[in-house]
Design an enzyme around this catalytic site. Structure first.
Site, mmCIF file in Angstrom:
data_model
loop_
_atom_site.group_PDB
_atom_site.id
_atom_site.type_symbol
_atom_site.label_atom_id
_atom_site.label_comp_id
_atom_site.label_asym_id
_atom_site.label_seq_id
_atom_site.Cartn_x
_atom_site.Cartn_y
_atom_site.Cartn_z
ATOM 1 N N GLN A 190 49.468 4.537 -74.836
ATOM 2 C CA GLN A 190 50.544 5.477 -75.128
ATOM 3 C C GLN A 190 50.054 6.807 -75.694
ATOM 4 O OE1 GLN A 190 54.126 4.090 -77.055
ATOM 5 N NE2 GLN A 190 53.781 1.991 -76.370
ATOM 6 N N ALA A 207 33.063 5.874 -71.013
ATOM 7 C CA ALA A 207 32.889 6.207 -72.438
ATOM 8 C C ALA A 207 33.847 5.345 -73.253
ATOM 9 C CB ALA A 207 33.120 7.692 -72.694
ATOM 10 N N VAL A 243 45.620 2.987 -80.329
ATOM 11 C CA VAL A 243 44.660 2.388 -81.254
ATOM 12 C C VAL A 243 43.995 3.521 -82.032
ATOM 13 C CG1 VAL A 243 42.575 0.985 -81.469
ATOM 14 C CG2 VAL A 243 44.295 0.431 -79.733
ATOM 15 N N MET A 250 37.969 6.390 -67.456
ATOM 16 C CA MET A 250 36.908 7.323 -67.078
ATOM 17 C C MET A 250 35.625 7.002 -67.844
ATOM 18 S SD MET A 250 38.597 10.992 -66.192
ATOM 19 C CE MET A 250 38.932 11.510 -67.864
ATOM 20 N N HIS A 257 40.286 1.350 -75.304
ATOM 21 C CA HIS A 257 40.213 0.820 -73.942
ATOM 22 C C HIS A 257 40.208 -0.712 -73.956
ATOM 23 C CE1 HIS A 257 38.230 4.862 -73.187
ATOM 24 N NE2 HIS A 257 39.169 4.843 -72.265
#
Length: 282
Positions: A148, A32, A176, A30, A37
């Site tokens: 996760q 940002a 992360v 989405m 990511h």
């Protein structure tokens, strides 16, 4: 790297790639974007020949309109981050492109959606299933990569893939974290200074609760986490559940399952943060 905004153009590019025998990896986001990511994109680059990243803030999965309005959006910054990654195609469709007509489909995920996020955010996972299935239909990826941190969402997406017989392999990637342990999230940038200072307590507490597996009861671990989080005036616990990693149903003792996960949702001011910890995995 190329920016694409229509499914027709996307289909042309991906059909050409498939014609050359290339496998397609997909990372739905989405926007940002942050390092979390990018770790998914890197993993997709290692596992597939061509990587597609979607940037689309999906309105159907927000049960709180205010949450939708304040969700951060910056496509230029996202493109800048992705330029240094294995991503070749950025798919940033409009709402009308994804939903040319209202999506009235209703999914049934049974017990998977009756607990935790599903219980506290009614309709959320139906919106997730709507958008992910639409994006999968447009991208038709061989593999799709999810973090996760959104543990329950991964279970829902896997179930949806099975229900619709989509044939996409769902790849789970590790959480992360920031240097202080806070799970990376696009919402972290919305935290006030005092709430950002308190937020790492979530991960710290989950980590410390792992010590309970060997010598304490499940109920003791739950009480410990709940008490520590509630002791900080800047944090408000919404839920903490210790569940079977497959069924997402609560467990009463550590011997009950070979796969046990603790899932938590906490409000830091107005910002809702989620995290999880794996206590046991076969």
């Amino acid at each position: 790297m190329e920016l694409i905004k229509t499914s027709n153009e996307l289909n042309q590019r991906l059909s050409a790639a498939r014609g050359k025998g290339k496998s397609i990896g997909f990372v739905p986001t989405m926007g940002a974007l942050h390092q979390g990511h990018l770790s998914l994109v890197e993993e997709a680059g290692r596992g597939c020949d061509l990587v597609v990243v979607s940037v689309f803030v999906n309105p159907t999965q927000f049960n709180d309109p205010k949450d939708l309005d304040r969700y951060p959006r910056d496509l230029d910054a996202d493109m800048e981050m992705l330029a240094k990654s294995p991503c070749e195609l950025v798919f940033a469709p409009s709402v009308e492109e994804v939903y040319p007509k209202p999506d009235t489909r209703v999914f049934d995920f049974g017990q998977l959606e009756e607990v935790m996020e599903g219980k506290h955010r009614p309709g959320h996972f139906n919106g997730v299933a709507q958008v992910v299935s639409r994006l999968f239909d447009m991208v038709k990826p061989d593999k799709a990569f999810f973090g996760q941190k959104d543990f329950q969402q991964m279970a829902i997406v896997r179930d949806m893939v099975q229900q619709l017989n989509l044939g996409t392999d769902i790849v789970a990637c590790p959480i992360v974290r920031e240097s202080d342990g806070l799970a990376m999230s696009s919402r972290n940038r919305l935290l006030t200074k005092k709430h950002r200072k308190s937020a790492p307590l979530i991960a710290k507490t989950l980590s410390e609760s792992c010590n309970f597996v060997q010598s304490k009861k499940v109920a003791d671990a739950k009480t410990f986490v709940e008490n520590v989080i509630n002791s900080d005036d800047n944090l408000e616990l919404e839920y903490f559940e210790i569940v079977d990693g497959q069924t997402l149903q609560p467990v009463d003792n550590w011997a009950e399952s070979n796969y046990i996960v603790g899932c938590i949702a906490v409000f830091a001011g107005e910002i809702r943060l989620i995290d999880n910890v794996i206590y046991k995995i076969a």
